[in-house]
Design an enzyme around this catalytic site. Structure first.
Site, PDB file in Angstrom:
ATOM      1  CD  GLU A  99      -2.893  -8.576 -10.919  1.00  0.00           C
ATOM      2  OE1 GLU A  99      -3.003  -9.801 -10.420  1.00  0.00           O
ATOM      3  OE2 GLU A  99      -3.219  -7.640 -10.267  1.00  0.00           O
ATOM      4  CB  CYS A 115      -2.032   0.208 -14.223  1.00  0.00           C
ATOM      5  SG  CYS A 115      -0.994   0.180 -12.737  1.00  0.00           S
ATOM      6  CD  GLU A 172      -4.953   3.776 -13.816  1.00  0.00           C
ATOM      7  OE1 GLU A 172      -4.744   2.482 -13.830  1.00  0.00           O
ATOM      8  OE2 GLU A 172      -5.207   4.105 -12.574  1.00  0.00           O
ATOM      9  CB  CYS A 215      -0.687   5.033 -14.378  1.00  0.00           C
ATOM     10  SG  CYS A 215      -0.702   3.326 -14.648  1.00  0.00           S
TER      11      CYS A 215
HETATM   12  N1  THU Z   1      -3.708  -1.231 -10.868  1.00  0.00           N
HETATM   13  C1  THU Z   1      -4.223  -0.428 -11.480  1.00  0.00           C
HETATM   14  O1  THU Z   1      -4.659  -1.230 -12.456  1.00  0.00           O
HETATM   15  N2  THU Z   1      -4.587   0.888 -11.552  1.00  0.00           N
HETATM   16  C2  THU Z   1      -4.239   1.698 -10.440  1.00  0.00           C
HETATM   17  O2  THU Z   1      -4.597   2.852 -10.253  1.00  0.00           O
HETATM   18  C3  THU Z   1      -3.719   1.058  -9.117  1.00  0.00           C
HETATM   19  C4  THU Z   1      -3.319  -0.513  -9.616  1.00  0.00           C
HETATM   20  C5  THU Z   1      -3.668  -2.581 -10.718  1.00  0.00           C
HETATM   21  C6  THU Z   1      -2.268  -3.045 -10.712  1.00  0.00           C
HETATM   22  C7  THU Z   1      -2.152  -4.412 -10.249  1.00  0.00           C
HETATM   23  O3  THU Z   1      -2.802  -5.287 -11.032  1.00  0.00           O
HETATM   24  C8  THU Z   1      -3.275  -4.281  -9.200  1.00  0.00           C
HETATM   25  O4  THU Z   1      -4.070  -3.271  -9.514  1.00  0.00           O
HETATM   26  C9  THU Z   1      -2.802  -4.222  -7.690  1.00  0.00           C
HETATM   27  O5  THU Z   1      -1.811  -3.423  -7.423  1.00  0.00           O
END
Ligand code: THU
Length: 137
Positions: A49, A58, A60, A94
């Site tokens: 983040e 994310c 993924e 993603c």
């Molecule tokens: N996030 C992921 O890393 N993968 C997902 O499949 C859903 C969301 C992360 C993005 C952000 O840092 C946090 O989760 C909240 O949305």
């Protein structure tokens, strides 16, 4: 020789769970780990983040980009582990990112309750826009 996928999935989920430790998620506190099976190798990632919230990446995409940047483009499966009881489904961005490398990618996500989401990417992103569409200019 590629490992048979069903046997590899447990290992992939375990790698995604371990990769959660690398998450940098001070804003959402929603820590996610991901692991891709690229050829015969497992490559991991976690969400990262940023103080400028929308810049977050994310897990993924971190895992997939990590593999591709190492020259491993044959993505066969991805495992995702979030903090929830229920499996965390990959976000739309993603899904699009992963479609580039394999529309039939196996997607598995495991919740802390042990339930698994197990779908081909094509079921999560039907009628996808991909590289071949750019040929129609
Ligand atoms: N996030 C992921 O890393 N993968 C997902 O499949 C859903 C969301 C992360 C993005 C952000 O840092 C946090 O989760 C909240 O949305």
């Amino acid at each position: 020789m590629d490992r048979p996928l069903p046997e590899a999935l447990d290992e992939l989920v375990a790698a995604a769970r371990a990769a959660r430790d690398g998450a940098y998620a001070p804003y959402s506190e929603f820590r996610v780990g991901a692991a891709v099976l690229a050829g015969d190798e497992i490559v991991t990632g976690a969400n990262v983040e940023n103080a400028s919230y929308s810049v977050a990446i994310c897990a993924e995409r971190v895992a997939a980009a990590h593999a591709v940047a190492r020259g491993l483009r044959d993505l066969r499966a991805i495992a995702v582990v979030g903090p929830g009881e229920e499996p965390t489904a990959p976000c739309g961005v993603c899904r699009q990112f992963l479609n580039e490398f394999n529309p039939d990618l196996v997607v598995v996500s495991e919740g802390s309750n042990g339930d698994r989401l197990l779908e081909p990417l094509s079921a999560l992103l039907p009628e996808a826009f991909g590289p071949a569409d750019l040929g129609e200019r």
